[in-house]
Design a protein around this motif. Sequence first.
Motif, PDB file in Angstrom:
ATOM      1  N   ALA A 186       0.843  -1.203   0.000  1.00 34.74           N
ATOM      2  CA  ALA A 186       0.000   0.000   0.000  1.00 34.74           C
ATOM      3  C   ALA A 186       0.877   1.251   0.000  1.00 34.74           C
ATOM      4  N   ALA A 187       1.966   1.219   0.785  1.00 40.54           N
ATOM      5  CA  ALA A 187       2.876   2.371   0.833  1.00 40.54           C
ATOM      6  C   ALA A 187       3.550   2.568  -0.528  1.00 40.54           C
ATOM      7  N   CYS A 188       3.884   1.467  -1.175  1.00 37.32           N
ATOM      8  CA  CYS A 188       4.518   1.538  -2.494  1.00 37.32           C
ATOM      9  C   CYS A 188       3.561   2.157  -3.509  1.00 37.32           C
ATOM     10  N   ASN A 189       2.302   1.748  -3.447  1.00 33.09           N
ATOM     11  CA  ASN A 189       1.323   2.335  -4.365  1.00 33.09           C
ATOM     12  C   ASN A 189       1.173   3.834  -4.133  1.00 33.09           C
ATOM     13  N   ARG A 190       1.214   4.238  -2.858  1.00 31.52           N
ATOM     14  CA  ARG A 190       1.134   5.675  -2.562  1.00 31.52           C
ATOM     15  C   ARG A 190       2.370   6.394  -3.097  1.00 31.52           C
ATOM     16  N   ALA A 191       3.539   5.757  -2.929  1.00 34.45           N
ATOM     17  CA  ALA A 191       4.786   6.374  -3.414  1.00 34.45           C
ATOM     18  C   ALA A 191       4.740   6.523  -4.936  1.00 34.45           C
ATOM     19  N   ILE A 192       4.225   5.507  -5.611  1.00 32.49           N
ATOM     20  CA  ILE A 192       4.147   5.559  -7.077  1.00 32.49           C
ATOM     21  C   ILE A 192       3.309   6.750  -7.516  1.00 32.49           C
ATOM     22  N   VAL A 193       2.149   6.914  -6.892  1.00 31.47           N
ATOM     23  CA  VAL A 193       1.265   8.018  -7.273  1.00 31.47           C
ATOM     24  C   VAL A 193       1.921   9.356  -6.923  1.00 31.47           C
ATOM     25  N   ALA A 194       2.551   9.429  -5.747  1.00 27.74           N
ATOM     26  CA  ALA A 194       3.160  10.694  -5.317  1.00 27.74           C
ATOM     27  C   ALA A 194       4.330  11.088  -6.212  1.00 27.74           C
ATOM     28  N   ARG A 195       5.126  10.111  -6.622  1.00 26.87           N
ATOM     29  CA  ARG A 195       6.369  10.406  -7.346  1.00 26.87           C
ATOM     30  C   ARG A 195       6.171  10.613  -8.831  1.00 26.87           C
ATOM     31  N   MET A 196       5.002  10.301  -9.349  1.00 24.42           N
ATOM     32  CA  MET A 196       4.812  10.518 -10.787  1.00 24.42           C
ATOM     33  C   MET A 196       4.206  11.893 -11.053  1.00 24.42           C
ATOM     34  N   GLN A 197       4.069  12.700  -9.999  1.00 24.42           N
ATOM     35  CA  GLN A 197       3.519  14.043 -10.178  1.00 24.42           C
ATOM     36  C   GLN A 197       4.495  14.929 -10.939  1.00 24.42           C
ATOM     37  N   SER A 198       3.937  15.906 -11.629  1.00 21.36           N
ATOM     38  CA  SER A 198       4.735  16.877 -12.371  1.00 21.36           C
ATOM     39  C   SER A 198       3.858  18.085 -12.617  1.00 21.36           C
ATOM     40  N   PRO A 199       4.457  19.286 -12.688  1.00 21.03           N
ATOM     41  CA  PRO A 199       3.649  20.461 -13.045  1.00 21.03           C
ATOM     42  C   PRO A 199       3.051  20.334 -14.443  1.00 21.03           C
ATOM     43  N   VAL A 200       3.630  19.457 -15.266  1.00 18.49           N
ATOM     44  CA  VAL A 200       3.089  19.247 -16.612  1.00 18.49           C
ATOM     45  C   VAL A 200       1.995  18.177 -16.497  1.00 18.49           C
ATOM     46  N   ALA A 201       0.748  18.630 -16.541  1.00 19.42           N
ATOM     47  CA  ALA A 201      -0.389  17.788 -16.156  1.00 19.42           C
ATOM     48  C   ALA A 201      -0.504  16.506 -16.972  1.00 19.42           C
ATOM     49  N   LEU A 202      -0.113  16.562 -18.235  1.00 18.92           N
ATOM     50  CA  LEU A 202      -0.259  15.374 -19.077  1.00 18.92           C
ATOM     51  C   LEU A 202       0.561  14.193 -18.538  1.00 18.92           C
ATOM     52  N   ILE A 203       1.655  14.504 -17.838  1.00 14.51           N
ATOM     53  CA  ILE A 203       2.519  13.428 -17.340  1.00 14.51           C
ATOM     54  C   ILE A 203       1.798  12.558 -16.312  1.00 14.51           C
ATOM     55  N   PRO A 204       1.277  13.136 -15.202  1.00 18.45           N
ATOM     56  CA  PRO A 204       0.537  12.259 -14.296  1.00 18.45           C
ATOM     57  C   PRO A 204      -0.727  11.668 -14.926  1.00 18.45           C
ATOM     58  N   GLN A 205      -1.352  12.412 -15.848  1.00 13.00           N
ATOM     59  CA  GLN A 205      -2.558  11.865 -16.506  1.00 13.00           C
ATOM     60  C   GLN A 205      -2.216  10.579 -17.247  1.00 13.00           C
ATOM     61  N   LEU A 206      -1.188  10.662 -18.076  1.00 12.24           N
ATOM     62  CA  LEU A 206      -0.824   9.482 -18.862  1.00 12.24           C
ATOM     63  C   LEU A 206      -0.245   8.391 -17.958  1.00 12.24           C
ATOM     64  N   ALA A 207       0.603   8.806 -17.018  1.00 13.17           N
ATOM     65  CA  ALA A 207       1.214   7.822 -16.123  1.00 13.17           C
ATOM     66  C   ALA A 207       0.141   7.109 -15.314  1.00 13.17           C
ATOM     67  N   ALA A 208      -0.873   7.877 -14.889  1.00 14.96           N
ATOM     68  CA  ALA A 208      -1.941   7.282 -14.092  1.00 14.96           C
ATOM     69  C   ALA A 208      -2.652   6.201 -14.885  1.00 14.96           C
ATOM     70  N   HIS A 209      -2.782   6.445 -16.166  1.00 15.75           N
ATOM     71  CA  HIS A 209      -3.487   5.476 -17.009  1.00 15.75           C
ATOM     72  C   HIS A 209      -2.826   4.112 -16.917  1.00 15.75           C
ATOM     73  N   ILE A 210      -1.520   4.113 -16.897  1.00 11.52           N
ATOM     74  CA  ILE A 210      -0.814   2.832 -16.897  1.00 11.52           C
ATOM     75  C   ILE A 210      -0.301   2.436 -15.513  1.00 11.52           C
ATOM     76  N   VAL A 211       0.137   3.428 -14.734  1.00 13.86           N
ATOM     77  CA  VAL A 211       0.727   3.106 -13.423  1.00 13.86           C
ATOM     78  C   VAL A 211      -0.338   2.898 -12.354  1.00 13.86           C
ATOM     79  N   ALA A 212      -1.204   3.892 -12.214  1.00 14.03           N
ATOM     80  CA  ALA A 212      -2.115   3.887 -11.067  1.00 14.03           C
ATOM     81  C   ALA A 212      -3.355   3.048 -11.333  1.00 14.03           C
ATOM     82  N   ALA A 213      -3.665   2.852 -12.612  1.00 10.32           N
ATOM     83  CA  ALA A 213      -4.896   2.122 -12.933  1.00 10.32           C
ATOM     84  C   ALA A 213      -4.707   0.623 -12.761  1.00 10.32           C
ATOM     85  N   GLY A 214      -3.950   0.242 -11.781  1.00 12.19           N
ATOM     86  CA  GLY A 214      -3.782  -1.187 -11.504  1.00 12.19           C
ATOM     87  C   GLY A 214      -2.696  -1.769 -12.363  1.00 12.19           C
ATOM     88  N   GLY A 215      -2.918  -2.938 -12.847  1.00 10.49           N
ATOM     89  CA  GLY A 215      -1.887  -3.617 -13.620  1.00 10.49           C
ATOM     90  C   GLY A 215      -1.048  -4.436 -12.681  1.00 10.49           C
TER      91      GLY A 215
END
Lengths: 364, 364
Positions: B54-83
């Motif tokens: 659970a902590a790792c999943n939180r770290a993944i979401v926290a660390r993929m942030q960027s002021p460039v919004a498309l980056i977390p949007q796209l990353a979320a699609h593949i990283v945060a959306a399970g898999g």
Amino acid sequence: MVAERHPQASLENRVADVAGLPAAARVADKPITGPSAAEEALAGLLSLVADDFAACNRAIVARMQSPVALIPQLAAHIVAAGGKRLRPLLTLATARMCGYGDGDRHVQLAACVEFIHTATLLHDDVVDESSLRRGLASANAIFGNKASVLVGDFLFARAFELMVRDGSLKVLAILSQASATISEGEVLQLVTQNDLSTSEDRYLEVIEGKTAALFAAACQVGAVVAGRPEEEERALSAYGRNLGIAFQLVDDALDYAADEATLGKTVGDDFREGKITLPVLAAYHAGDATERAFWRRTIEDSEQTEDDLDYALACIERRGAIPATIDRARRYAAAARAALAPFPDTAYRAALLAVADTTVRRAR
Amino acid sequence: MVAERHPQASLENRVADVAGLPAAARVADKPITGPSAAEEALAGLLSLVADDFAACNRAIVARMQSPVALIPQLAAHIVAAGGKRLRPLLTLATARMCGYGDGDRHVQLAACVEFIHTATLLHDDVVDESSLRRGLASANAIFGNKASVLVGDFLFARAFELMVRDGSLKVLAILSQASATISEGEVLQLVTQNDLSTSEDRYLEVIEGKTAALFAAACQVGAVVAGRPEEEERALSAYGRNLGIAFQLVDDALDYAADEATLGKTVGDDFREGKITLPVLAAYHAGDATERAFWRRTIEDSEQTEDDLDYALACIERRGAIPATIDRARRYAAAARAALAPFPDTAYRAALLAVADTTVRRAR
């Protein structure tokens, strides 16, 4: 000395490569506007670190080897076949200016910087669907997009392997952060593409990311390997950052500077791709209703006909967008020069000042 | 415990995600051949490191942030959306098995491992021109190839930033080398594509690079953060490497295992792409003249008609290519199990043994 190992012509070609200028540039040399000032400044810098530069080129070739033959083949196309080596040259020169001694850390790290740059070029060409780079067929045009993406990944990973071998966590921090910032700049550029509502600040963010971050890191690393205080690291980072912005502004100007076509720079690539650069923003904001409608159709709606580039160039000329862009570049070049103030007056410093000075003179 | 924070169904879904199996897998559960053994083994591993995960999943979401919004949007699609999160799960479990204590280094490094994996997935989908991943539209299909290439670069750079923050040169060495090896494997796969003269050894080199290298690194890092001797690092690296090869062999088998279609794995992707995998090589080498001509036309010349996949599946069935591939996978799984011999008999070790054991049981 390099000149002893290579015939003069070879040295000249390499200088032209460093300047990012094809051989045609020298043929078309003009007395006032020509590239010779920028060329001479780079030749001056190169001559100060000629042995280091040769060692760096050898390291680049040695370190891009892999049992998978396509990797060195493709890498050689873009890495070894010449091309600018401005970024590694900055690492070498700043390290020497900072009094770096006998080791070859600066050489290995300059190679890392070039690998990171090359990886971004390979990916850029895929993203931009470019078929030409430096007047030659781009790697993706010859080897395909797939190989370009994967070899770019390899060079990026290899750069980090080499940095780990160097062993400085500080260097690793600087170059990993720069790498993330480059990607952010590239993504931001993708987002602003075709969007005329992009602000000048946003455009500057893009070029700070995609270009200036690696210039800054390349220069800062010079101070780090020489063990200089953080103040000097910051000064060199500022030099690189401002130089990088000036460099990119001039590049963006040259893309619309039709009378510079003889310099080998392709005119109109940015226009055709709908890239938002300062010349376009300046012409758009200063334009009348007809011109604004033209820019919206060609850049925002990507509807372009054959005559549109000529009209775009005319608009840019009429609205003074090139001088406005160059003037902006000049201010960043001045900031780059100012950042070198803390350093003693050496031949290295003089050469780095000259590079900043003449970057702007690549355009009219 | 995760189960206290999440409803049971959510945990189950996450377990299915970890196992790389869509919900349909459970619905289509079969008493003997089904995925439940592999699922249960992963659920067992997950339950041991539920808080870390659970902590790792939180770290993944926290660390993929960027002021460039498309980056977390796209990353979320593949990283945060399970898999699948199999690789970070291995880092977490091996670290705990090695007695890693109170810190969160294993969590942060598990996130790095997942970022590297995600970056390669994004680039793979571009290279393979895939429109689907895990049954959903792939990132490149939604956001475009350009954004996928650049966000992949960002995640890769960000992984290195996080490793630098961790501060272990050893970890950096392991993961930078693994990253270069992954690229080499991917390029080698590209080179062998459509080439039926590829040897089995070459094919194994490909999957050792593209898959097993990161499995090995993910496991080795567990021993490193726990400060265990190099012998244990090597043992865990061997476990990961063999598990990774077994895992990929099974994946390659499933691509031709028509009766497993209900498991949500798309059948025939590799065939359509002309990928050289063990099922194809086995069927080709064991085939008669007609079959060999068929493989040459469809794989080497990329001339495929609608009925060809059925004929390919029939050839593979007739020549026993799937059992041959699974048998090979079983041997690597056994080697993975053997590599854990030096470790004391703990719940972690038992769970890792079960994962190796059941990986092979994803297929018949």
